[in-house]
Design a protein around this motif. Structure first.
Motif, PDB file in Angstrom:
ATOM      1  N   SER A 200       0.831  -1.200   0.000  1.00  0.00           N
ATOM      2  CA  SER A 200       0.000   0.000   0.000  1.00  0.00           C
ATOM      3  C   SER A 200       0.868   1.254   0.000  1.00  0.00           C
ATOM      4  N   GLU A 201       2.007   1.206   0.709  1.00  0.00           N
ATOM      5  CA  GLU A 201       2.892   2.380   0.680  1.00  0.00           C
ATOM      6  C   GLU A 201       3.377   2.643  -0.734  1.00  0.00           C
ATOM      7  N   ALA A 202       3.671   1.545  -1.444  1.00  0.00           N
ATOM      8  CA  ALA A 202       4.114   1.696  -2.827  1.00  0.00           C
ATOM      9  C   ALA A 202       3.014   2.335  -3.673  1.00  0.00           C
ATOM     10  N   ILE A 203       1.758   1.960  -3.401  1.00  0.00           N
ATOM     11  CA  ILE A 203       0.653   2.510  -4.190  1.00  0.00           C
ATOM     12  C   ILE A 203       0.457   4.001  -3.894  1.00  0.00           C
ATOM     13  N   VAL A 204       0.499   4.345  -2.599  1.00  0.00           N
ATOM     14  CA  VAL A 204       0.312   5.744  -2.221  1.00  0.00           C
ATOM     15  C   VAL A 204       1.319   6.621  -2.964  1.00  0.00           C
ATOM     16  N   ALA A 205       2.546   6.120  -3.060  1.00  0.00           N
ATOM     17  CA  ALA A 205       3.609   6.892  -3.699  1.00  0.00           C
ATOM     18  C   ALA A 205       3.320   7.155  -5.176  1.00  0.00           C
TER      19      ALA A 205
ATOM     20  N   ASN B  35       0.414   8.047  -6.539  1.00  0.00           N
ATOM     21  CA  ASN B  35      -0.509   9.167  -6.765  1.00  0.00           C
ATOM     22  C   ASN B  35      -1.446   8.978  -7.945  1.00  0.00           C
ATOM     23  N   LEU B  36      -2.200   7.906  -7.932  1.00  0.00           N
ATOM     24  CA  LEU B  36      -3.014   7.562  -9.097  1.00  0.00           C
ATOM     25  C   LEU B  36      -4.383   8.236  -9.076  1.00  0.00           C
ATOM     26  N   SER B  37      -5.011   8.287 -10.256  1.00  0.00           N
ATOM     27  CA  SER B  37      -6.403   8.740 -10.326  1.00  0.00           C
ATOM     28  C   SER B  37      -7.286   7.638  -9.744  1.00  0.00           C
ATOM     29  N   PRO B  38      -8.503   7.982  -9.305  1.00  0.00           N
ATOM     30  CA  PRO B  38      -9.345   6.971  -8.656  1.00  0.00           C
ATOM     31  C   PRO B  38      -9.501   5.686  -9.460  1.00  0.00           C
ATOM     32  N   MET B  39      -9.761   5.802 -10.757  1.00  0.00           N
ATOM     33  CA  MET B  39     -10.011   4.595 -11.551  1.00  0.00           C
ATOM     34  C   MET B  39      -8.737   3.762 -11.727  1.00  0.00           C
ATOM     35  N   MET B  40      -7.611   4.448 -11.911  1.00  0.00           N
ATOM     36  CA  MET B  40      -6.343   3.724 -12.023  1.00  0.00           C
ATOM     37  C   MET B  40      -6.008   3.044 -10.707  1.00  0.00           C
ATOM     38  N   LEU B  41      -6.311   3.742  -9.616  1.00  0.00           N
ATOM     39  CA  LEU B  41      -6.078   3.179  -8.283  1.00  0.00           C
ATOM     40  C   LEU B  41      -6.872   1.880  -8.122  1.00  0.00           C
ATOM     41  N   LEU B  42      -8.142   1.943  -8.536  1.00  0.00           N
ATOM     42  CA  LEU B  42      -9.009   0.775  -8.409  1.00  0.00           C
ATOM     43  C   LEU B  42      -8.491  -0.382  -9.259  1.00  0.00           C
ATOM     44  N   LEU B  43      -8.043  -0.029 -10.440  1.00  0.00           N
ATOM     45  CA  LEU B  43      -7.514  -1.049 -11.360  1.00  0.00           C
ATOM     46  C   LEU B  43      -6.296  -1.737 -10.743  1.00  0.00           C
ATOM     47  N   LEU B  44      -5.390  -0.918 -10.213  1.00  0.00           N
ATOM     48  CA  LEU B  44      -4.168  -1.465  -9.618  1.00  0.00           C
ATOM     49  C   LEU B  44      -4.502  -2.317  -8.388  1.00  0.00           C
ATOM     50  N   LEU B  45      -5.426  -1.808  -7.561  1.00  0.00           N
ATOM     51  CA  LEU B  45      -5.808  -2.566  -6.365  1.00  0.00           C
ATOM     52  C   LEU B  45      -6.413  -3.914  -6.754  1.00  0.00           C
ATOM     53  N   THR B  46      -7.219  -3.899  -7.828  1.00  0.00           N
ATOM     54  CA  THR B  46      -7.822  -5.155  -8.269  1.00  0.00           C
ATOM     55  C   THR B  46      -6.731  -6.153  -8.649  1.00  0.00           C
TER      56      THR B  46
ATOM     57  N   ALA C  92      -9.932   8.731  -2.218  1.00  0.00           N
ATOM     58  CA  ALA C  92     -10.156   8.834  -3.660  1.00  0.00           C
ATOM     59  C   ALA C  92     -11.641   9.016  -3.984  1.00  0.00           C
ATOM     60  N   GLY C  93     -12.493   9.040  -2.953  1.00  0.00           N
ATOM     61  CA  GLY C  93     -13.900   9.359  -3.189  1.00  0.00           C
ATOM     62  C   GLY C  93     -14.842   8.171  -3.229  1.00  0.00           C
ATOM     63  N   PHE C  94     -14.367   6.962  -2.876  1.00  0.00           N
ATOM     64  CA  PHE C  94     -15.271   5.823  -2.884  1.00  0.00           C
ATOM     65  C   PHE C  94     -16.009   5.723  -1.555  1.00  0.00           C
ATOM     66  N   ASP C  95     -17.259   5.254  -1.616  1.00  0.00           N
ATOM     67  CA  ASP C  95     -18.090   5.104  -0.422  1.00  0.00           C
ATOM     68  C   ASP C  95     -17.655   3.854   0.356  1.00  0.00           C
ATOM     69  N   PRO C  96     -17.497   3.954   1.685  1.00  0.00           N
ATOM     70  CA  PRO C  96     -17.064   2.789   2.473  1.00  0.00           C
ATOM     71  C   PRO C  96     -17.971   1.569   2.302  1.00  0.00           C
ATOM     72  N   ILE C  97     -19.257   1.782   2.075  1.00  0.00           N
ATOM     73  CA  ILE C  97     -20.155   0.640   1.872  1.00  0.00           C
ATOM     74  C   ILE C  97     -19.865  -0.025   0.529  1.00  0.00           C
ATOM     75  N   TRP C  98     -19.656   0.816  -0.485  1.00  0.00           N
ATOM     76  CA  TRP C  98     -19.312   0.286  -1.808  1.00  0.00           C
ATOM     77  C   TRP C  98     -17.985  -0.483  -1.734  1.00  0.00           C
ATOM     78  N   ILE C  99     -17.019   0.059  -0.976  1.00  0.00           N
ATOM     79  CA  ILE C  99     -15.717  -0.591  -0.849  1.00  0.00           C
ATOM     80  C   ILE C  99     -15.889  -1.995  -0.253  1.00  0.00           C
TER      81      ILE C  99
ATOM     82  N   LEU D 252      -8.624   1.019   2.979  1.00  0.00           N
ATOM     83  CA  LEU D 252      -9.824   1.832   3.197  1.00  0.00           C
ATOM     84  C   LEU D 252      -9.550   3.335   3.125  1.00  0.00           C
ATOM     85  N   PRO D 253      -8.555   3.849   3.886  1.00  0.00           N
ATOM     86  CA  PRO D 253      -8.294   5.293   3.780  1.00  0.00           C
ATOM     87  C   PRO D 253      -7.896   5.711   2.367  1.00  0.00           C
ATOM     88  N   LEU D 254      -7.154   4.819   1.698  1.00  0.00           N
ATOM     89  CA  LEU D 254      -6.723   5.091   0.320  1.00  0.00           C
ATOM     90  C   LEU D 254      -7.928   5.312  -0.587  1.00  0.00           C
TER      91      LEU D 254
END
Ligand code: NA
Ligand code: NA
Lengths: 434, 306, 174
Positions: free
Chosen positions: A312-317, A319-330, A360-367, A354-356
């Motif tokens: 996760s530290e690597a991901i934070v570094a 600085n992705l857009s929300p959709m790219m972040l989601l893609l990478l997390l997937t 980025a604007g995602f709803d905790p329930i959706w997450i 979760l904080p990540l």
């Protein structure tokens, strides 16, 4: 070592030890020992002291007890002709539907999801009841195995769900809202799987052969009557939970009781039958429980390696857009899901991810719903995919063949994730109504 | 750099979780970053809460957050702070810990570890579907108890107390298998219990103490300046955590009222007096089990004029 | 020599079967315990107060007491991608090697588990529940199951070395 290399090393060791033909739990323990000894350099007595409480904790588990009981229920149903009657009863009604009785796998799993909080129980029960019937009726084996393996995962999306409860506790999100949020995504996944079966069978009708040219109405209703015992059992189970009598973990005992009663009155069941079916349930439980315990030890090793934190530290570094972040997390979840069991994955990653995602604007329930989908994917991906183990254990079909059969459905799960991202309302609409 | 993996059975935002983060920050600050603590919240390292005592003893982990109420099976002495209705406010808690800590430190040493800091849990109350305003409302209420003491006390007071797996509680609430839960205000609000149970009755059950302890071998291997820094960090964490209790309870009630929870802070006195009455023999039972060590309780009661 | 082996092997198989039969009894008792809890809570507003604890022990008992018999009957799943493609000779060598690894790994766990059980016993650690169960008892059951597993692996690999047949994996359904 950087987190990606570390993950790949672990994955390689798992693949080698399982691929060499070690029993699953031995292979997982060996990988964990490798991580402790080589990657972490812990002294041997320290490893010994870490192993034992983790193993004991994972097998002395109240929730897990639903698994042998549901398997026992499934054994009783399939061992006493009730399953055959169920499918003969359904057959006339789905004759013209491309895919025919294969849809019963998906539909059965969705119904079962409303009664059980675990995927393993759903897969084992549906698998036990349905596979021999469907293979016997010459349905395409890969569609049979693939659809059962993935449909069982719906068990943790539709409430009750142990995974959603654990997410709710860790993420501090209302479990009631999470339960509401899981319903439509669970149905959506069911529709995707059914839709795929429909299309494949439309293109190639040989995958789901027509059973008989025509049925008289008399035959149709006689069939329905034959289904009555199983439908009664389902109603009895549902009633015990939604009437406020039994909790989801307890309902499995109600299921066993109901199955015995119904079997007694529709064809009879002997003490020898009970013993034989009980023994099958114990042997499957030994396989699943030992594998879960070993997977928990491996998860502990991964925890000591700080792998999720580093990723996760690597991901934070980045600085992705929300959709790219989601893609990478997937991508990362699919990777973690190959070596981690679902509960460990939620416990380890949620505090970090979760904080990540909320930032980025995602709803905790959706997450929560998204995470459950990621856990579902982990359940069907080799080498550590519990639904694959379960189906292997109850059908005897090689794991490689089951994993291959699951591959197209794996793509459908990713498609489900994409739909959820584009239309978050699938998850969020219902909880907003509460 | 020394890296310590530190398990905690509860979450990052729980009372203990917040205290752990404070402790880690203070340790890093006072040791100039020579010791870095990596948190493992929510039991994510694979240990159950009750396993932490032996995990630290054997060096499986260098240190851990110990919720003492789990350890009654090792030594009933650990259950002092989970005895019901001993404390009513922050000063009581402070006095109880002051009376307790030397003897507790010795007990922990018997498990090969050094006590460095203490924390606490906010007191439990009754979350319920229908308001519980008096003893009459408790009669026959299907309520999920959280430990042996609460199970016995609520049963004795006329409720239908049940022991239920935490994972089953939410589904059981949604279907009406149970109608009430004994748990703290923050644990309830954080997991959304209020969606099913919109009433909370304050009973100030107990303020269970938790501690941070470090494996003795790890401790002895530390140079003296680091030992001193860790002890300072621990003491400061204790002070801050205890001081936070009052605002914490206030904050919880604010959050609950914002979510339309009916918070009943002064139920009919017959409720509490009955619970206290039923609980009294439990405390006597505890005294007989711990023998001479019960002197700590007397010292506390004398100090607070109770 | 070989007849002695066969006799001992039969005894070890018998031990595994009896352990698994005990697990089936535990399965039935678990079912009854849960049903009792449901009836007590729903109709008598009371509780056994031991269901959660004992159902947990029951599950652990089933897992480990069933393990030895699961190996014997070929119910313990493995990935057969490589094994299935080997000729009879190499396959036998590979099986012996996997048994050796399984034996070493399990013996390691058994060693530390027995230390734990010994300490639970001498300390008299109990569960903090109404039942106040001595913790060493359920832990010792798990340990017993692990020992039964070790016994099976030992005799199976010995049998492989003196030409006894491979365990057949649980059959595919038709
Ligand atoms: Na479910
Ligand atoms: Na997987």
């Amino acid at each position: 070592m950087d987190p990606v290399t570390l993950s790949l090393v672990l994955l390689a060791v798992v693949i080698c030890s399982l691929g060499a033909g070690l029993w699953i739990f031995v292979g997982l323990l060996l990988t964990a020992l490798f991580a402790f000894l080589v990657l972490l350099g812990f002294p041997v007595p320290r490893i010994g002291s870490i192993l034992t409480p983790v193993i004991l904790k994972s097998v002395f588990s109240f929730e897990l007890a639903a698994v042998p009981l549901f398997i026992w229920m499934g054994e009783i149903i399939s061992g006493t002709n009730l399953a055959a009657k169920l499918f003969s009863g359904l057959a006339p009604w789905v004759r013209r539907l491309p895919g025919g009785l294969l849809h019963a796998n998906v539909g059965g799993a969705v119904i079962f999801s409303g009664m059980s909080g675990s995927s393993v129980a759903a897969t084992a029960t549906i698998g036990r009841v349905a596979t021999s019937e469907l293979i016997g009726r010459r349905y395409d084996p890969s569609l049979v195995y693939g659809s059962i393996t993935v449909a069982g995962t719906i068990g943790i999306m539709i409430p009750p769900s142990i995974t959603l409860i654990i997410y709710g506790i860790v993420a501090e999100v209302s479990v009631a809202k999470l339960f509401a949020a899981g319903i439509f995504p669970g149905l959506m996944l069911g529709l995707l799987y059914s839709g795929y079966i429909f299309v494949r069978s439309l293109i190639n009708p040989a995958l789901a052969p027509a059973q008989q040219d025509a049925y008289s109405w008399r035959q149709r209703f006689a069939g329905l009557l034959g289904m009555a015992p199983v439908l009664l059992l389902i109603a009895f189970l549902m009633g015990s939970i939604y009437g406020g009598f039994a909790t989801p973990s307890e309902s499995a005992a109600v299921g066993v009781f109901g199955a015995i009663v119904i079997a007694r009155f529709s064809g009879g069941i002997t003490l020898a039958d009970l013993y034989r079916t009980g023994m099958n349930a114990v042997l499957t439980t030994a396989m699943i429980g030992s594998a879960l315990a070993a997977a928990a030890v491996l998860a502990t090793a991964i925890g000591f390696l700080h792998l999720p934190q580093m990723l996760s530290e690597a991901i934070v570094a980045l600085n992705l857009s929300p959709m790219m972040l989601l893609l990478l997390l997937t991508l990362i979840y699919v990777m973690l899901g190959t070596v981690l069991d679902g509960i460990s994955m939620v416990l380890m990653t949620v505090p970090i991810v979760l904080p990540l995602l909320t930032t980025a604007g995602f709803d905790p329930i959706w997450i929560g719903v998204y995470l459950v989908l990621m856990v579902e994917i982990g359940l069907v991906t080799p080498p550590i995919g519990f639904n694959l183990f379960v189906l292997r254990s109850i059908t005897g079909v090689p794991i490689g063949q089951i994993a291959l059969a699951t591959l197209p459905f794996f793509a459908l799960m990713l498609l489900g994730g994409l739909l959820l991202s584009i239309f978050p309302q699938i998850a969020l609409w219902l909880p907003a109504q509460i | 750099e020394i890296v310590w993996d530190m398990p905690n059975a509860f979450g990052r935002n729980s009372s203990d979780g917040v205290a752990d983060v404070v402790f880690a920050e203070l340790v890093a600050e006072k040791t100039n970053g020579e010791i870095r603590i990596v948190h493992h919240f929510d039991g994510s390292l694979g240990y159950k809460g009750v396993d932490h005592l032996e995990a630290v003893q054997d060096g499986g982990v260098p240190l851990a957050r110990h919720a003492l109420s789990y350890y009654g099976g090792y030594d009933p002495y650990f259950l002092l702070s989970s005895q019901p209705f001993l404390v009513e406010n922050v000063d009581d808690v402070r006095a109880l810990y002051d009376a307790y800590k030397d003897e507790l430190g010795k007990t922990m040493e018997g498990y090969n570890q050094v006590l460095v800091s203490a924390g606490l849990f906010p007191p439990s109350g009754i979350w319920s579907r229908e308001p519980v305003e008096s003893l009459a409302d408790l009669q026959g209420l299907k309520i999920r108890a959280f430990d042996l003491n609460s199970l016995n006390t609520f049963t004795g007071a006329g409720a239908a107390a049940v022991n239920m797996n935490w994972g089953d509680v939410m589904p059981a609430l949604s279907t009406g298998a149970i109608d009430a839960v004994v748990t703290s205000a923050d644990l309830g609000i954080n997991s959304g219990i209020n969606d099913y149970l919109p009433n909370f009755t304050e009973i100030n059950w107990a303020v269970p103490i938790s501690v941070i302890a470090i494996n003795k071998d790890v401790w002895d291997a530390l140079p003296e300046n680091l030992q001193k820094a860790v002890l300072e960090a621990g003491a400061e964490t204790t002070d801050r955590t205890f001081a936070r209790l009052a605002t914490q309870v206030e904050g919880n009630y604010e959050a609950m009222k914002a979510k339309k929870v009916n918070v009943i802070t002064s139920p009919n006195p017959d409720l509490r007096s009955k619970l206290v009455e039923v609980a009294a023999p439990l405390i006597e039972d505890w005294r007989s089990k711990v023998g001479d060590k019960a002197a700590v309780l007397d010292a506390y009661l004398a100090a607070r004029g109770k | 020599m070989h007849t002695l082996y066969d006799r001992l092997d039969r005894i070890s198989a018998w031990v595994a079967r009896v352990a698994a039969q005990f697990a089936v009894v535990v399965l039935a008792c678990t079912t009854l315990l849960i049903l009792t809890e449901i009836v007590l809570r729903s109709f008598f507003a009371t509780s056994t107060n031991i269901t959660e604890e004992y159902v947990g022990y029951g599950l652990g008992t089933m897992v480990f007491l069933g393990l030895g018999h699961a190996v014997r009957t070929g119910s313990l799943v493995r990935v057969d991608i490589v094994l299935g493609r080997l000729g009879p000779g190499p396959r036998r060598v590979m099986e012996v090697l996997t048994c050796l690894v399984a034996f070493v790994v399990m013996a390691f766990v058994v060693y530390y588990m027995s230390i734990r059980v010994g300490r639970d016993f001498s300390r008299g650690t109990i569960s903090t529940t109404l039942a106040a169960t001595p913790i060493w008892i359920p832990n010792a059951v798990v340990l017993t199951g692990m020992l039964v597993f070790l016994l099976q692996v030992f005799f199976y690999s010995l049998g492989l070395l003196i030409g006894r047949p491979l365990i057949k994996e649980a059959e595919s359904i038709e």
